[in-house]
Design a protein around this motif. Structure first.
Motif, PDB file in Angstrom:
ATOM      1  N   GLY A 146       0.798  -1.224   0.000  1.00 47.17           N
ATOM      2  CA  GLY A 146       0.000   0.000   0.000  1.00 47.17           C
ATOM      3  C   GLY A 146       0.825   1.265   0.000  1.00 47.17           C
ATOM      4  O   GLY A 146       0.273   2.370   0.051  1.00 47.17           O
ATOM      5  N   GLN A 147       2.143   1.160  -0.081  1.00 50.09           N
ATOM      6  CA  GLN A 147       3.006   2.337  -0.023  1.00 50.09           C
ATOM      7  C   GLN A 147       3.180   2.948  -1.405  1.00 50.09           C
ATOM      8  O   GLN A 147       3.523   2.256  -2.362  1.00 50.09           O
ATOM      9  CB  GLN A 147       4.363   1.958   0.560  1.00 50.09           C
ATOM     10  CG  GLN A 147       4.292   1.562   2.024  1.00 50.09           C
ATOM     11  CD  GLN A 147       5.631   1.104   2.559  1.00 50.09           C
ATOM     12  OE1 GLN A 147       6.241   0.211   1.989  1.00 50.09           O
ATOM     13  NE2 GLN A 147       6.076   1.700   3.657  1.00 50.09           N
ATOM     14  N   ALA A 148       2.903   4.240  -1.494  1.00 46.71           N
ATOM     15  CA  ALA A 148       3.045   4.988  -2.739  1.00 46.71           C
ATOM     16  C   ALA A 148       4.195   5.978  -2.568  1.00 46.71           C
ATOM     17  O   ALA A 148       4.045   6.991  -1.885  1.00 46.71           O
ATOM     18  CB  ALA A 148       1.755   5.717  -3.092  1.00 46.71           C
ATOM     19  N   VAL A 149       5.337   5.685  -3.168  1.00 49.93           N
ATOM     20  CA  VAL A 149       6.530   6.513  -3.007  1.00 49.93           C
ATOM     21  C   VAL A 149       6.471   7.677  -3.985  1.00 49.93           C
ATOM     22  O   VAL A 149       6.159   7.508  -5.162  1.00 49.93           O
ATOM     23  CB  VAL A 149       7.802   5.673  -3.253  1.00 49.93           C
ATOM     24  CG1 VAL A 149       9.051   6.522  -3.055  1.00 49.93           C
ATOM     25  CG2 VAL A 149       7.819   4.465  -2.334  1.00 49.93           C
ATOM     26  N   GLN A 150       6.782   8.864  -3.483  1.00 49.68           N
ATOM     27  CA  GLN A 150       6.780  10.068  -4.306  1.00 49.68           C
ATOM     28  C   GLN A 150       8.215  10.478  -4.646  1.00 49.68           C
ATOM     29  O   GLN A 150       9.164  10.112  -3.939  1.00 49.68           O
ATOM     30  CB  GLN A 150       6.074  11.200  -3.560  1.00 49.68           C
ATOM     31  CG  GLN A 150       4.628  10.914  -3.196  1.00 49.68           C
ATOM     32  CD  GLN A 150       3.721  10.793  -4.409  1.00 49.68           C
ATOM     33  OE1 GLN A 150       4.064  11.276  -5.496  1.00 49.68           O
ATOM     34  NE2 GLN A 150       2.564  10.159  -4.236  1.00 49.68           N
ATOM     35  N   PRO A 151       8.403  11.273  -5.728  1.00 46.72           N
ATOM     36  CA  PRO A 151       9.751  11.750  -6.052  1.00 46.72           C
ATOM     37  C   PRO A 151      10.427  12.478  -4.898  1.00 46.72           C
ATOM     38  O   PRO A 151      11.643  12.363  -4.704  1.00 46.72           O
ATOM     39  CB  PRO A 151       9.505  12.685  -7.239  1.00 46.72           C
ATOM     40  CG  PRO A 151       8.260  12.167  -7.879  1.00 46.72           C
ATOM     41  CD  PRO A 151       7.417  11.640  -6.758  1.00 46.72           C
ATOM     42  N   ALA A 152       9.658  13.215  -4.099  1.00 47.10           N
ATOM     43  CA  ALA A 152      10.240  13.930  -2.957  1.00 47.10           C
ATOM     44  C   ALA A 152      10.826  12.960  -1.935  1.00 47.10           C
ATOM     45  O   ALA A 152      11.822  13.263  -1.268  1.00 47.10           O
ATOM     46  CB  ALA A 152       9.184  14.812  -2.303  1.00 47.10           C
ATOM     47  N   ASP A 153      10.225  11.770  -1.802  1.00 43.54           N
ATOM     48  CA  ASP A 153      10.747  10.775  -0.865  1.00 43.54           C
ATOM     49  C   ASP A 153      12.101  10.242  -1.339  1.00 43.54           C
ATOM     50  O   ASP A 153      13.004  10.009  -0.537  1.00 43.54           O
ATOM     51  CB  ASP A 153       9.759   9.617  -0.722  1.00 43.54           C
ATOM     52  CG  ASP A 153       8.402  10.092  -0.256  1.00 43.54           C
ATOM     53  OD1 ASP A 153       8.364  10.944   0.650  1.00 43.54           O
ATOM     54  OD2 ASP A 153       7.386   9.634  -0.807  1.00 43.54           O
ATOM     55  N   VAL A 154      12.235  10.058  -2.654  1.00 38.98           N
ATOM     56  CA  VAL A 154      13.510   9.599  -3.210  1.00 38.98           C
ATOM     57  C   VAL A 154      14.582  10.663  -2.962  1.00 38.98           C
ATOM     58  O   VAL A 154      15.701  10.350  -2.539  1.00 38.98           O
ATOM     59  CB  VAL A 154      13.376   9.308  -4.724  1.00 38.98           C
ATOM     60  CG1 VAL A 154      14.714   8.872  -5.309  1.00 38.98           C
ATOM     61  CG2 VAL A 154      12.312   8.246  -4.965  1.00 38.98           C
ATOM     62  N   LYS A 155      14.228  11.918  -3.206  1.00 40.67           N
ATOM     63  CA  LYS A 155      15.164  13.017  -2.971  1.00 40.67           C
ATOM     64  C   LYS A 155      15.580  13.062  -1.505  1.00 40.67           C
ATOM     65  O   LYS A 155      16.758  13.278  -1.184  1.00 40.67           O
ATOM     66  CB  LYS A 155      14.490  14.333  -3.369  1.00 40.67           C
ATOM     67  CG  LYS A 155      15.341  15.579  -3.170  1.00 40.67           C
ATOM     68  CD  LYS A 155      16.475  15.644  -4.153  1.00 40.67           C
ATOM     69  CE  LYS A 155      17.189  16.989  -4.065  1.00 40.67           C
ATOM     70  NZ  LYS A 155      18.404  17.025  -4.909  1.00 40.67           N
ATOM     71  N   PHE A 156      14.641  12.840  -0.614  1.00 39.74           N
ATOM     72  CA  PHE A 156      14.897  12.858   0.821  1.00 39.74           C
ATOM     73  C   PHE A 156      15.914  11.787   1.215  1.00 39.74           C
ATOM     74  O   PHE A 156      16.836  12.027   1.996  1.00 39.74           O
ATOM     75  CB  PHE A 156      13.569  12.633   1.556  1.00 39.74           C
ATOM     76  CG  PHE A 156      13.691  12.565   3.059  1.00 39.74           C
ATOM     77  CD1 PHE A 156      14.081  13.662   3.786  1.00 39.74           C
ATOM     78  CD2 PHE A 156      13.400  11.388   3.733  1.00 39.74           C
ATOM     79  CE1 PHE A 156      14.172  13.605   5.168  1.00 39.74           C
ATOM     80  CE2 PHE A 156      13.496  11.319   5.111  1.00 39.74           C
ATOM     81  CZ  PHE A 156      13.893  12.434   5.833  1.00 39.74           C
TER      82      PHE A 156
END
Length: 514
Positions: free
Chosen positions: A369-379
């Motif tokens: 159920g986890q939806a990873v966003q580009p901001a999370d990758v940057k983080f």
């Protein structure tokens, strides 16, 4: 008589240069001066060997036929002749010199990389090529464009692919170079040994990890030229083609401008993606597409992998445990040393990495159920603790992700000169010595020397900026995303005081953090 004349006619046609040149069994002449020289050298040596073979075997068969015992021939009784000994020693020496002279000249020409107009770094990795234009700031990956479903026979349609003369020799982005300009190649590898080979250029050079090999070409005719990796580099070695698009100088400059515009737009799109919150459906669709293009070859479309080299993602702890989300992102972005998992941070956008991680965590019944966003990758890739994202800001389809606003604490404490030099030497050997050498002598011109160089003995702020941000248009990358301010301060201090530089400068973490 007619048969004899026909036989001589056929023999003459087979031995003619034009027949050999057009034969599929012979070398191609190529489209560069060097390739023409290689072809002429090949033909010269072949004809010398042919003449020697005809003379030696002709004398042998003539002696066997006309001096056989059944004809009453008596074996001669004689001792060695000094004149004959000298002759059959001198003649081979002269023949070898006759072959060695043009061979040496051609080899010297092939190794002469001076006065190049363009320099391109060619980096092989399993199983694609990365091209970087030093003087233009352009870089991209070139990957086989044939769908995997076609070359592993899953689509059952063999007719189309066998009729395509360039089957398995097409890529999504070819290397583009101008006609009549000298192009220098710096060839290396990210993982195992590859070999960059374009027959029409007479260029074949190994790509060894940790080393830089050089080659060059100057193509006389515009066109599309193809090659392949010529080294057994792994399970998909046969799917690593090379395509070089040689264009007129005007068309090449237009292409360069198009690439710069495209890179600017890509950077803008990347920046915009950091504030976007993509729905699960869009992430899954893009993730499936990205996975099929870049991951399925090793981990399989089913996610079952090919253990132990390529572990399964279906049901794995890395792809299902909430606490492993940060590590999952880090592995996709940076790879995992000592394994076949390479990093995709330079090849995929943050959006694509977020999408493929989302897909891997929700496909094949993983269902996190986890939806990873580009901001999370940057983080994650900016140096934050890999597990904190899943603990502090769980990302699930029902709850939008809040972009983290605080980075991990950074150590800005001052160190003594001894501590800086010790830590700097350690960082230098790990991150810099592969290019600039442990001695600081570098490998000019691609990797200039640091020993006695203006950058390491001049303005300290320029040196800091170079290490932090890199230098566009060169092989020097920025280390802000890889090293802490304290590590960068230490390595700069080391470079300014090692190898006799002895500037006495002490750079601290707070100087870098500015």
């Amino acid at each position: 008589m007619k048969r004899r004349n026909l036989g001589w006619l056929l023999l003459g046609s087979l031995l003619s240069s034009s027949a050999w040149a057009e034969s599929q069994l012979n070398l191609t002449k190529g489209v560069t001066d060097v390739s023409q020289n290689v072809y002429e050298l090949h033909m010269l040596v072949m004809w010398i060997c042919t003449v020697i073979g005809v003379v030696v075997f002709g004398a042998m068969f003539w002696s066997m036929i006309f001096h056989r015992k059944s004809k009453g021939a008596k074996p001669a009784s004689f001792h060695e002749s000094t004149k004959v000994e000298i002759l059959w020693t001198a003649i081979p020496i002269l023949i070898l010199i006759g072959m060695a002279w043009p061979a040496t000249t051609t080899l010297i020409d092939m190794e002469d990389n001076s006065n190049s107009d363009i320099t391109v770094q060619v980096t092989g990795s399993q199983w694609k090529w990365h091209y970087k234009y030093f003087d233009q700031g352009i870089e991209f990956y070139s990957v086989l464009s044939t769908p995997k479903s076609q070359f592993d026979n899953r689509d059952g349609d063999n007719g189309e692919k066998w009729s395509n003369e360039n089957y398995l020799l097409e890529v999504d982005k070819p290397l583009v170079i101008p006609v009549n300009r000298k192009v220098r190649f710096l060839i290396t590898s990210d993982d195992v040994i590859h070999s960059w080979w374009v027959p029409a250029f007479a260029v074949k050079q190994d790509a060894n990890p940790g080393f830089i090999n050089e080659a060059w070409t100057k193509v006389n005719e515009p066109g599309i030229y193809r090659g392949q990796c010529a080294e057994l580099c792994g399970k998909d070695h046969g799917y690593m083609p090379i395509v070089v698009d040689v264009r007129s100088e005007v068309d090449y400059e237009l292409w360069v401008n198009e690439q710069k515009i495209a890179m600017t737009k890509a950077a803008e799109a990347e920046a915009q993606s950091l504030t976007a919150k993509l729905p699960m459906e869009e992430l899954m669709a893009l993730g499936e597409q990205t996975y099929a293009a870049h991951c399925a070859a090793c981990h399989q479309p089913t996610g079952l992998g090919l253990p132990p080299a390529f572990p399964a993602l279906k049901g794995s702890e890395l792809a299902t445990a909430p606490s492993k989300l940060g590590e999952h992102i880090d592995v996709v972005f940076n790879g995992r040393s000592g394994t076949g998992m390479q990093g995709y941070g330079k090849q995929l956008s943050l959006k694509e990495i977020a999408a493929v991680v989302t897909y891997e965590r929700n496909a094949w019944d993983n269902n996190t159920g986890q939806a990873v966003q580009p901001a999370d990758v940057k983080f994650i890739v900016d140096g934050t603790d890999g597990a904190s994202i899943s603990d502090a800001t769980p990302v699930v389809e029902e709850a939008a992700v809040e972009t983290p606003v605080a980075a991990a604490e950074v150590n800005l404490d001052d160190l003594s000169m001894d501590e800086l030099m010790s830590k700097g030497e350690e960082v230098y050997n790990a991150s810099c010595a592969a290019c600039h050498q442990a001695s600081g002598a570098g490998m000019p011109p691609a990797f200039p020397a640091l020993k006695g160089s203006p950058i390491a003995t001049g303005d300290v702020n320029a040196h800091i900026s170079m290490v932090v941000d890199g230098k566009p248009g060169t092989a020097m990358m920025g280390f802000a995303a890889q090293l802490s301010p304290q590590e960068m301060a230490a390595v700069i201090t080391y470079e300014r005081n090692a190898w006799g530089n002895s500037t006495g400068d002490m750079v601290q973490a707070k100087d870098v953090a500015k």
